[in-house]
Every structure is written in C-alpha cells, then in structure tokens.
Design an enzyme around this catalytic site. Sequence first.
Site, PDB file in Angstrom:
ATOM      1  N   ASP A 231     -27.606 -50.510  40.532  1.00  0.00           N
ATOM      2  CA  ASP A 231     -28.884 -51.195  40.574  1.00  0.00           C
ATOM      3  C   ASP A 231     -28.955 -52.025  39.288  1.00  0.00           C
ATOM      4  O   ASP A 231     -28.187 -51.800  38.342  1.00  0.00           O
ATOM      5  CB  ASP A 231     -30.057 -50.210  40.679  1.00  0.00           C
ATOM      6  CG  ASP A 231     -31.322 -50.915  41.173  1.00  0.00           C
ATOM      7  OD1 ASP A 231     -31.368 -52.157  41.129  1.00  0.00           O
ATOM      8  OD2 ASP A 231     -32.266 -50.225  41.597  1.00  0.00           O
TER       9      ASP A 231
HETATM   10  C1  BGC Z   1     -34.229 -53.025  42.359  1.00  0.00           C
HETATM   11  C2  BGC Z   1     -33.235 -53.268  43.472  1.00  0.00           C
HETATM   12  C3  BGC Z   1     -32.994 -54.738  43.623  1.00  0.00           C
HETATM   13  C4  BGC Z   1     -32.520 -55.305  42.289  1.00  0.00           C
HETATM   14  C5  BGC Z   1     -32.313 -56.782  42.328  1.00  0.00           C
HETATM   15  C6  BGC Z   1     -33.831 -53.709  41.073  1.00  0.00           C
HETATM   16  O1  BGC Z   1     -34.848 -53.638  40.130  1.00  0.00           O
HETATM   17  O2  BGC Z   1     -34.372 -51.634  42.133  1.00  0.00           O
HETATM   18  O3  BGC Z   1     -33.692 -52.722  44.666  1.00  0.00           O
HETATM   19  O4  BGC Z   1     -32.070 -54.966  44.627  1.00  0.00           O
HETATM   20  O5  BGC Z   1     -33.498 -55.050  41.305  1.00  0.00           O
HETATM   21  O6  BGC Z   1     -33.535 -57.442  42.430  1.00  0.00           O
END
Ligand code: BGC
Length: 761
Positions: A231
């Site tokens: 993530d």
């Molecule tokens: C989120 C993800 C997301 C990523 C990109 C993160 O903060 O937890 O679900 O895909 O950001 O935006």
Amino acid sequence: MNRSIHELIQEMTLTEKASLCAGLNMWMTKGIERLNIPAVHMYDGTNGIRKTNSDEEMGITSENVPATCYPTGSAIGSSWNTELLHEVGVALGQESKEMGVELLLGPGINMKRTPLGGRNFEYYSEDPCLTGELGAAFINGLQSEGVGASLKHFACNNQENEKMVTRSEVDERTLREIYLSAFERIIKKSDPWTVMCSYNLLNGSYTSENEHLLHDILREEWGYEGVVLSDWTAVNDRIRGLKAGLDLEMPGPAHYNTKAIVEAVERGELSEEKLNQSVARILKLVERVTAPKENASGADQDYHALARKAAAESIVLLKNENGILPIQPESTPSIAIIGRFAKKPRIQGAGSAEVTPTRVDIPWDEIKELAGETVTLSYAEGYPADDSIREDLIKESASLAATSDLAVLFVGQPEYAESEMHDLKGINLPEHQVKLIQAVAAVQPNCVVVTSSGNALAMHPWVQHVPGVIHSWLTGQGMGRAIAEILFGHTNPSGKLSETFPVKLSDNPSHMRIQGENGKLYYREGLFIGYRYYDRKEMAPQFPFGHGLSYTTFKYTDLEAAQHEKGVTVSLQVENTGKRTGKETVQLYVHDEECKWVRPEKELKAFAKIELAPGEKRKIVFELEERDFAYYNTKYNRWVAESGYFQLRAGSSSRDIRVTNRLFCDFGKEEITFHKFSLLNEWVSDPIAKDVLEECINEMNKHVKDKVSLQDEFLGFWEDFPVIKIFQMFGQSWMMERSPDEIVSELIGRVNEKRLQKQQA
Ligand code: BGC
C-alpha cells in the site's frame, strides 16, 4: 517485451533489478528502456477509476479525470449478484483501456469487524463467502479485458484509527476462517495479478514484511504467483519485505531502497535468487498487461446505464408496512420530498476510492420525471450541511409533510463522517435528521425514509415510527434514477444487506475493543463478527445480514441434500408467489450439529440470485465441497471437516430460514496424533489405541485396588482425564519405579507400530 523473463533477468544489472522493485512515481512502475521493458500504469480504485491529472500527484482532494462511479463496495456487496459484479468488472476493464489504465487498484475485500470502519464503504461485506464470490466475479470480469486487479488490503486492516502503527492481534483460527478466507477464495477462483498488502502490523510484524502472511500462507499454501505490492508508503524494512515476498514498493522511486537492496545482496544478507523471484513476478505483470488485447471501442458501452443497473440491484428495501411502497401516483396526488440529499445525493465515500463522476443522477429530478404530471411534488431541505440543528428547517418540513399525501425523506451519514483516514464516531443518523424524521412522522403517517451510508446504521430512535425504509447505501452516479424507479415500482427491489444492522452500536461484538491500546488491537471476539455473533448471542439485530424485501413474495420448498464423492449437492425449489416479477437471493447456510470445537451457529456457504415471474418455480442446485463443512483446526494447522450431522438451512435472510434438512456427512476419520496428555476419550475413540490401552489396563488391574475400566460407567466420569493422569491416580502400586510418562510413551509407540503394520498389511 520481446525476450523471455529468464533472458531479461540474465541481462539486467543488480541495480536495474533492485530499482524495478519500486515504482517510478505515484502511479507507474519503472520501465527499462535499454531492455525494452515498459512501465505499468496503475490507478485506484474500488468502485470506479480514480485517474489523477498527472502521475506525480496523489489527487485526493482535487478533481481527477472523470470516470464512471459505480456503487461502492458495501452497496454492490448487497446486490449478491455475481453476474453483475462480472459485468461491472468488464466495463471497468474497458473504461480502463480507454483511459490508459493497465492495473486497477481494487477490489477492497476486508471483513467488517466494526461498523465504525472508515473504509467500510469500500468493502463488500461481513461474510467471507459473499465477499469471496463477488470479488472473484469482479476480478474475472476486469482481467478478461486484459486489465489487472489488485486485491486489497492484505490483511486485517479493519479500521482506520492509527492503522499505520497498530498491530492487529488475531488468533490463527479467526485469521483463517474470517479475515483471510475471502482472500483465499478470490485468489483460487480468479488469480488476481496483484495483491496489495495493508498498512497495519499483524501479530507483531508489518504485513508488508510478514513472513507468515506473505510467504507461508499466500505463496506456499495458496500457491499465489502474482505480484505483491505495498500500500502507498506501507514499506518499512525493504529487505525484510523482499525476503517475505513483497515484490513492488509504491509509490516510488525510493532510490534509498534501491541502494539498500543492492547493498544487502552484496553483503550476502539478501540472496540474489530471492530478488530475481520478485523481479520475475514484476516482469510477468508487465507481460500480462502488455499482452495484445482488443481495444475498447467505448462507443457501444453505456457505462452510466450500467451504473444505474448496479445501483438498482444494490439498494435494499428494509421495511414496507401496509404496502406503502411502491408509490401509486394515481392515488397519491401530492408528495413532499424532504432532505438535502434529495438534491445533493451522497453517492460515494471519500479518500483514495473517490471517483470524479462523469455525471450524477439527482433523486429529485428523477422522481419528478417518474411521478408524472398528476402528482404535485414539493421540496424542503430538512437539515443543513453541517451538524447544527435548524428548527426552522424541521418545522418547514413537517408542515409540508402534513399537507401532502406522502413524505419521502432523504437522510444519511453526512459526507464528513465517512472517509478513509478516520473512523466513524457513531452509527446513528445526525441528531438533526433524527429530529426531522420524528417531527415528520408525527404529522404524516405515510412516511418513507431513504437512508444513505456506506456502513450499517442504527435506526432505533425513529424506525418504529415510519412504515417504509429503503437503504440506498452509497450507490454511485446512477443512484438517483435507481431510487426513483424503486419508489415508483418500475424496479422491484432485490438488494439484501451485506452486513448486519444492529439495534445500537454497543450491540456490536467488537464494541469492547474498538481501538488499539499501546499499539495493539485485540480481536477478542474471534470468529464472532457480524451475524455469527448475533446468532450465537441470540440477539435480535434491527435488520439481519441477508435481509431485503421485495414487492413480491417467494416460497421455499423441497430442500434435499445428498453426499457424493466430491461433496454435497443441495437442491430446493423457489416459487414467486406474488404478483410481480422479482429477484430473490437464496442463501444457503450450514450448521454443524456435532463439532467439538466452538463453531458459529451457521455460516453462509452458497447463494444464488434468481429472477422469477409471478407463479414461476425454479429448482436451485448448490454444490458444496468438503471445505464448506470444515473449520480451521489449530491443533493440526489445517482445515478439518469432521464426520457427523450437519444442517443445511436455506432462507431469504440469515434470520429468515425457510427450509432445513439434516444430513450425515462422512468425511472419513481424523487420525489422532497421540501425545503425553491425550485424553482418555481420545484413546478410546481410536480402535487401535483402545486395544493397546485396554491390554495395559487389564494388566494394571491385576495389581491395583481401584479397577479402571473402559466401559461407559467409568468413562462417564473420567473421560476428560489425560491417560497419564489415570495412571497417576490408579496405577501407583503397579507402576512402581516406572514413571507414567514412560508408560504413556510406550503405549504411543505401540499404537504407532500397530498403525504401521495395518498400513503395510
Ligand atoms: C490506500 C490504497 C490506495 C492507495 C493509492 C492508499 O492510501 O490505502 O487503497 O490504493 O493509497 O491511492
């Protein structure tokens, strides 16, 4: 790429390999021009594409490139419709291609431990079977278009509060049966090209570097060969991460980690072989996304129509007393539409899943269109955008309602309440809305409340005062039209709750441990989340898991079940006994009558959504596998289905079981591994062990006063005693200098020997 992955790895320098393990920027992987390796473009999200205006920006608070906004996870989870999820997956694949998106960062499939989870709107449900089936269908649709999926967030990211520093403490059985089960099902049924690890720690180590999770379970046990990516910023110790199997760090370029990887290989701390495995998986992803595919024409795809259809399938009719719905325009000359959500609907949640919609259906406009010219519609705002209580708006609404034939109220969680990065503070509607509903219901008995939220709501302060309630979730850009069509009966509602709506927040099983303390969050309710808890506790929720009404009625009969070599076939008949065509979701739950380990009262194992015309009857057949009867046994560290009686219960909700049947299922006999403290009842349950023990006891009885017997009378009292203690209690004058430990080891040795002889015979 014009060379094989193996050849490319041979040609790459150590630095090139290390650098490939992090992105180029916010949304791309790195390409290597000299080797003709292109970059991969990825964007969020779960209910639509969130493509930012440039690849350098996160784009959370700004407008992004417009894209179709479908119902959010909890909403579409309530469709219980795998075909629909597949169709949405295909459409998102096509739209992705039009927008230059090669990998879509979704779906989100975490279980709902608490209704306060700030990202619950992104997740499908509280049940692993429902979530797993829907997730697999979505991914199969998306990837059939040549666009990759990213299954997220792996794992146990069940709330937002301090998620980056909190460790989820989850026992192994709960982990397997509840929190990992949907991931496992989806990986096996749809092979997502990537899996995104979560931010949190799990049982002591960050999921981005968790050997047990990423290596032992995901790779070794489930055989997953795709890319694991982090993530955004979830990487902590890059070397530990690579060793555990975290292939790609996002966002990049993370030059410091490229350097760290090179140094770790040079120092011999990280094997180059391990690095090569990650590089190979990333190259495989590049190969997959660049494989020739049909270009999306887009021209013949009406994404907005699909968004409407998806919304219509997801909206749940919770209450419909005296047939207040659907609205009959001929007998309803005037309708008061109350509540600012009627004109400014909430169609989605906030954060990385927020899509800039291509257009938005406004409930007020759509209602106006469907009401026709004979109905007089009026509007009152009802409540302000903030949480202040405006008596003037409430009064205005009540007097409008009093002079109309019907009041339809649009209420829900305010925008600021539901977002990534923070949890909800409660699940009641804001006080101004509760007061509004109560004031309107006091003067107008014909009252329908339409609620919007991505989470379960507690409705107790008002639900008993209104005859009609529709939960519209956050159903995306087509919601306005879908809700109008349901109100007027152009669509027969067919959504079923994907999560339990409790009477009040404190009924929820996680309520006592809702936040981490000192960096640890204990999942002490164990297996008992959602309906598993309310069932076991014998507590009535406001609206149970799986509940959802229709404008028609269905009759269930003839549930039959039979075991065969591959599993158990269950069949039943469902008939539409009402006057309208409608869709019913038939839910099949399994109840284990005999297991020695605690199990939920029942668990969803299959479901089917079918459409029936009035009077039409259909046979539904479900095929269950042994795994559907199993629990995760932490003594053997594997899934165990114990032979015995099971009940197959089919119903219209988890609390509306219509037909049940009982079946003895033979899954063979579990061979007990005997140890020092094995219990007397375990010894006598195994014929070989029983013989061995009996022989020994007969010998002992010749020398002792209190005779031991393996008959019921003796067993009734002593059966839970370890055999070693039986010797200590009754055999002292026989054992003399031999210890009970020695005797038991000798007996175990004999059992094993006899088992071997039997096998060889
Ligand atoms: C989120 C993800 C997301 C990523 C990109 C993160 O903060 O937890 O679900 O895909 O950001 O935006």
